[in-house]
Design an enzyme around this catalytic site. Structure first.
Site: not given
Ligand code: NAP
Length: 514
Positions: A232, A256, A293
């Site tokens: 994320g 990641e 990502c």
């Molecule tokens: P996200 O908002 O960070 O959410 C990912 C998960 O983490 C969700 O279940 C979210 O739940 C939880 N989360 C986020 N902040 C948190 C916190 N402070 N405390 C506890 N839980 C937390 O990411 P996204 O918007 O779904 O995905 C997009 C991002 O992912 C982009 O930056 C992309 O580049 C990255 N990504 C990376 C990869 C890789 O392999 N490196 C692959 C795909 C995507 P809640 O919403 O309940 O907080």
């Protein structure tokens, strides 16, 4: 006994990103008592699950794959509704998710992944006899998994983190992504069916819903959890990493996160294939509405007439692509806000349409001085845009590469002669990224044995690992060594007669026989 806060239960719905309307089903955020229950069930199932053979786990994985397929169009439709992604894209992602399960099933059946190492005893050694020392990888214990919104199947409930943790022998608790809770629920039901069909302990897999950060925090802080797999945003991954580090017994967090995946266009390649490369970059930047990502959020080239021709053709190709809705309201707002900030910066040239307040694809250019003054120029913007860094010569390109933070990927477009001339650049990029690509684009990550989907911080919180491919299993294992153990007490993988017929490193030679 832990004090629980069970009086309030938060309810939420998913939204359809295409029309912004809430979807029918209501979901309840897990209570603290439910999170605790799942963690305790995971801990008790670990006692038996860690002992399951490769064959038993392979059958379990094949059952998950079958059950996912049995969900049929219901799964495809729900995922499409919750993400706004077209059905064909979701079908492809399901194919990838199933192929990933089957690849791990093969790995488990073959068995050599445990990295058995045997140094045999030598009683004649002087001054002291040498003991018999054997090691192999063993599972860490229950793992908490957080998936991302942009891959509702391949990086979610039955995605790479879950599969590699289960393969290692670790029970898994998934924190469902609140942007696609219905998809998560369907996939979790498929895994539960497979748990029962393959006669696995029931606590080996659980899922909890949550729309606030509280559920994830309870999970990461629970004493039964031994590792975290996260995909994320930087903010989310770093927050969970910090939380895990503050535990009385800190646990590893494999987060990641985002990346700008710089693409370097070297002079010979620009001279030979200017238009083709501009179209290729535009396609990669706008693929999946830029929500990958591995999206190439940055390109670097020398500011020559060929370079400027490339930039012009890139602008035209990017503008020609219609961008669909982004995954969530929050992602849309963040994207627009980031674009507005770049548009307002006089050191940045906005080449595409000037209305920065709606979701459109964009190309920007700037120079290294501006990039070094403002961190936001070199940070990920999640969506269909890319930032060109125009340098005056090879030296400045190399200096800029040296200043880059950790990345998931780095790409070079080059001729044979370019590669000779820019050797130093290749050396630098190896220190910056988990995967280096020549004459391709970073979007699209093969699920194979040799893949590395990782990289130095801030691309991940642990550059020694990958979250894609079979090597991802080692995030959830640790080496255990057995010294002078009687043969009957050794795990099968280390027994003298090698009953599993796996490859082992015996006295520094890879062999199947001792
Ligand atoms: P996200 O908002 O960070 O959410 C990912 C998960 O983490 C969700 O279940 C979210 O739940 C939880 N989360 C986020 N902040 C948190 C916190 N402070 N405390 C506890 N839980 C937390 O990411 P996204 O918007 O779904 O995905 C997009 C991002 O992912 C982009 O930056 C992309 O580049 C990255 N990504 C990376 C990869 C890789 O392999 N490196 C692959 C795909 C995507 P809640 O919403 O309940 O907080």
């Amino acid at each position: 006994m832990s004090i629980t806060n069970d009086t309030l239960q938060i309810k939420f719905r998913a939204f359809n990103p295409v029309n912004g309307q809430p979807l029918d089903e209501e979901f309840a955020e897990a209570l603290e008592s439910e999170v605790n229950e799942a963690c305790e069930a995971a801990a008790s199932s670990f006692v038996t699950y860690r002992k399951k053979s490769g064959e038993e786990k392979a059958i379990f994985f094949e059952a998950i794959a079958d059950e996912l397929l049995l969900l049929g169009d219901t799964l495809i439709e729900r995922a499409s509704l919750e993400t706004g992604l077209p059905a064909t894209r979701i079908q492809n992602e399901r194919g990838r998710t199933i192929a990933q399960l089957l690849l791990f099933a093969d790995l488990l059946r073959e068995g050599s992944w445990v990295n058995a190492i045997i140094d045999t005893a030598d009683s004649t050694r002087v001054p002291l006899p040498k003991p018999d020392v054997r090691q192999m990888q063993q599972p860490l214990g229950p793992v908490a998994v957080f998936g991302a919104s942009n891959f509702p199947l391949a990086f979610s409930v039955a995605g790479g983190d879950t599969v590699s943790a289960l393969a290692a022998g670790c029970p898994v608790i998934v924190k469902a992504h609140p942007a696609h809770p219905g998809t998560c629920k369907l996939v979790a039901s498929a895994i539960r069916q497979a748990v029962s069909k393959a006669r696995m302990p029931s606590g080996v897999f659980n899922m909890v819903h949550g729309i606030t950060h509280q559920v994830g925090a309870w999970l990461v802080k629970h004493r039964a959890m031994k590792a975290v797999g996260f995909t994320g945003s930087y903010a989310g991954g770093k927050a969970l990493f910090d939380l895990a580090a503050q535990r009385p017994d800190p646990i590893p967090v494999y987060a990641e996160m985002g990346s700008v995946n710089p693409v370097f266009f070297l002079p010979g390649a620009l001279r030979d294939k200017c238009e083709e490369l501009a179209k290729g970059l535009a396609a990669s930047v706008t693929l999946g509405n830029g929500q990958f990502c591995t999206n190439p959020g940055m390109f670097v080239l020398v500011n020559t007439s060929a370079g400027m021709e490339f930039v012009q053709k890139l602008k035209e190709a990017v503008e020609a692509v219609n961008v669909g809705p982004l995954l969530t309201e929050n992602i849309q707002k963040q994207y627009v806000k980031s674009i507005q900030r770049l548009a307002a910066d006089p050191s940045i040239n906005m080449l595409t349409r000037t209305d920065a307040d709606i979701v459109q694809s964009h190309v920007f250019t700037t120079n290294t001085k501006a990039a070094s003054n403002h961190d936001y120029i070199t940070e990920e913007i999640f969506g269909p845009c890319t930032m060109g860094i125009l340098v005056k010569d090879k030296l400045e390109m190399i200096e800029f590469a040296q200043s880059l933070k950790g990345q998931l990927t780095a790409t070079l477009h080059s001729t044979k002669e370019d590669l000779e001339e820019y050797r130093e650049l290749i050396e630098i990029l190896q220190q910056k990224a988990g995967r280096l690509i020549i004459n391709g684009f970073p979007t699209g990550v093969e699920v194979t044995h040799a893949m590395v989907h990782g990289g130095p911080f801030p691309a991940t919180t642990d550059s020694r690992s990958t979250s894609v491919g079979t090597q991802a299993i080692y995030r959830f294992t640790r080496p255990v060594c057995f010294q002078d153990f009687p043969n009957e007490l050794l795990p099968a993988e280390l027994k003298q007669e090698n009953p599993l017929n796996i490859f082992r490193k015996v006295n520094n030679n890879f062999v199947r026989d001792l």
